[in-house]
Scaffold this active site. Sequence first.
Site, mmCIF file in Angstrom:
data_model
loop_
_atom_site.group_PDB
_atom_site.id
_atom_site.type_symbol
_atom_site.label_atom_id
_atom_site.label_comp_id
_atom_site.label_asym_id
_atom_site.label_seq_id
_atom_site.Cartn_x
_atom_site.Cartn_y
_atom_site.Cartn_z
ATOM 1 N N ASP A 1 0.808 -1.219 0.000
ATOM 2 C CA ASP A 1 0.000 0.000 0.000
ATOM 3 C C ASP A 1 0.841 1.269 0.000
ATOM 4 O O ASP A 1 2.062 1.232 0.190
ATOM 5 C CB ASP A 1 -0.956 -0.011 1.210
ATOM 6 N N ASN B 1 -7.425 -2.641 14.380
ATOM 7 C CA ASN B 1 -8.819 -2.916 14.010
ATOM 8 C C ASN B 1 -8.941 -4.143 13.098
ATOM 9 O O ASN B 1 -9.988 -4.372 12.520
ATOM 10 C CB ASN B 1 -9.441 -1.688 13.325
ATOM 11 N N HIS C 1 -7.187 -4.682 10.297
ATOM 12 C CA HIS C 1 -6.923 -4.485 8.862
ATOM 13 C C HIS C 1 -5.645 -5.188 8.420
ATOM 14 O O HIS C 1 -4.736 -5.418 9.223
ATOM 15 C CB HIS C 1 -6.930 -2.991 8.475
ATOM 16 N N GLU D 1 -9.647 -1.899 5.332
ATOM 17 C CA GLU D 1 -10.253 -1.550 6.608
ATOM 18 C C GLU D 1 -11.525 -2.382 6.833
ATOM 19 O O GLU D 1 -12.115 -2.897 5.871
ATOM 20 C CB GLU D 1 -10.623 -0.056 6.596
#
Length: 255
Positions: free
Chosen positions: A70, A139, A141, A146
């Site tokens: 990313d 979280n 990811h 996400e």
Amino acid sequence: MKNIRIYKEKDYESVSRRAATLISAQVISKPDSILGLATGSSPIGAYHQLAAWCQKGDVDFSLITSVNLDEYVGLAPDNSASYHYFMKKNFYSNININMQNTHLPDGYTSELQDACKHYDSLIQKLGGIDLQLLGIGNNGHIGFNEPGDNFILGTHIVNLTESTIKANSRLFDKEEDVPRQAITMGIGNIFQAEKIVLIACGHGKADALCRALTGPVTPEVPASILQLHKNLTIVADEEALYGFPEDSRFSLWIY
Ligand code: F6R
């Protein structure tokens, strides 16, 4: 779940060494491997260890190709907070990789959709990823996939969640400077890798790791899809594995 191997290591240093060992085994067994790489705090120690071995002549990256997960949208590659910059500083400039064979998504173009398509076809043209290195967000990811209502297959633009913006603000002068969007490989790109090695360190990762590996497979915890992968290795420290059920569902290595 017997497909999941877990290395439980005492601290970040041993996690880094273990992850570096797994990556070097890949490079030695297939010198022209396609490595899927990650940024963030989790892999830095492994990159430094690999660089040290490379400088001693024990690992050779000259035929390796890398594709990163990313990049932020809107940061120039020479911006010190960009992932292009991170990779150069922490890995590429310390190993003998051919820079032309290193790839990250282009988050700095005005043609972001084209950049996504280009990245998918690049991965396809390379014949897929041999080993994908991952971290995990608090979280759940992976890459910048996400939590959401569906798994997105290919490279795409994502709006970062508040929790990710907060977690990543440590690398910027202030939280407002963190880009609100990123370009990321999709779950399909990641899942199609032959092997996956996921690094998790610290208390902050314990809940996400436990939900990812022992909870339901759901896009609300993107990493949970990894339960279905044929060749997944987790390298984690004791803190990240705190409260983790040490049962027979996993092949567990404890050192
Ligand atoms: C980075 C990436 C992210 C990180 C994750 C954990 O390329 O794709 O998914 O792996 O946010 O970050 P750290 O390692 O900084 O805790």
